[in-house]
Design an enzyme around this catalytic site. Sequence first.
Site, PDB file in Angstrom:
ATOM      1  N   LYS A 108       0.821  -1.212   0.000  1.00  0.00           N
ATOM      2  CA  LYS A 108       0.000   0.000   0.000  1.00  0.00           C
ATOM      3  C   LYS A 108       0.852   1.257   0.000  1.00  0.00           C
ATOM      4  CE  LYS A 108      -4.440  -1.538   1.691  1.00  0.00           C
ATOM      5  NZ  LYS A 108      -5.549  -1.287   2.623  1.00  0.00           N
ATOM      6  N   LYS A 146      -6.826  -9.920  -8.291  1.00  0.00           N
ATOM      7  CA  LYS A 146      -8.028 -10.087  -7.482  1.00  0.00           C
ATOM      8  C   LYS A 146      -9.094  -9.074  -7.911  1.00  0.00           C
ATOM      9  CE  LYS A 146      -8.839  -9.459  -2.695  1.00  0.00           C
ATOM     10  NZ  LYS A 146      -8.409  -9.506  -1.305  1.00  0.00           N
ATOM     11  N   LYS A 155     -12.897  -3.697  -5.590  1.00  0.00           N
ATOM     12  CA  LYS A 155     -13.901  -2.643  -5.600  1.00  0.00           C
ATOM     13  C   LYS A 155     -13.302  -1.315  -6.045  1.00  0.00           C
ATOM     14  CE  LYS A 155     -12.833  -2.549  -0.733  1.00  0.00           C
ATOM     15  NZ  LYS A 155     -13.173  -3.030   0.590  1.00  0.00           N
TER      16      LYS A 155
END
Length: 337
Positions: free
Chosen positions: A118, A200, A203
């Site tokens: 991240k 993956k 969203k």
Amino acid sequence: MNTEKISKKIILSGIQASGDLTIGHYAGAMKNWVQLQDDYECYFMVADMHAITTRQVPADLRRRSVDVVAMYAACGINTDQSTLFIQSHVPEHAQLAWVLNCFTGFGEAQRMTQFKDKSQQHSENVNVGLFSYPVLMAADILLYQADLVPVGEDQKQHIELTRNLAERFNHLYSPTFAVPDPFIPKEGARIMSLQEPRKKMSKSDPNQNSCIFLHDADAVIKNKIKRAVTDSGTDIIYDTEQRPGISNLMSLYHVATGKSMQEISDEFNGRGYAPFKEAVAEAVAELISPIRNRFEEIRSNPDELSALLKSGADKARRQAFKTLRKVYKKVGFVEPS
Ligand code: TRP
């Protein structure tokens, strides 16, 4: 009279409120939660405090946090039985996280692979919250004395850290926390992007065609599945290495129908991709349509939803406070008079 109460084991899990929920969340989380709720005492939360480790639009975060709770219920979580709540409604999460921060090594936190990933993705905003994200997650879990934590493979390292913190604290003081085990769903529950099936389903993917949301209309779902990337060749065989696209469609079909990969292959192999895609599109729309309808019904009743959030937060706080009080005492904080 037998007054002995056999207490159930405790489960806690949660999803970050950083985007709308997808069929990947359903397959990897809510579908399992629904199956676990009879046998365990369950706490399911919305991690809004984790969400602000990356920049959020306040109005969106507010809407989404409530949407996620409504979606939990729409997917079949029984709200009379399980405790649903929003993380920030229970201030003990932040309070325990601070204490645990003081028991976490700097190097230990630095080794977390999600932090490393991240901080690369959000290199313009590598904040201290992102760094101590797993410590807050440990607080989420340890406050409720959870025995089991259903999570995806990517969260396993955070559960490992949680276990280490629990054991460290128990050892330094006296037994305080249950040491939780991760509970990782089997392969096939992992849903990949429809456009880049080696990644993956996310969203936050900017390409909306890669992702099926639980609020998508039937026509939208069918369209996205028809456009899904497939592999060269025509075989319908589960092989995530060689045929990630078709394997992902098989996973979706498996989630929607419960059929095994072998059954799906027997049914469709040799008939080409088109009829299979058609069947996947139908099955997924059939799965999501009642969820979407229940979601809209729940969302259209704000009074009931806010009563649900209040009773969830009250119940969660009672439990969280018990644990926090013990922790405060053990580390040497003066009890307020
Ligand atoms: N970090 C988890 C995720 O990204 C979400 C989460 C926050 C969580 N707190 C938790 C999951 C506690 C399990 C238990 O998926």
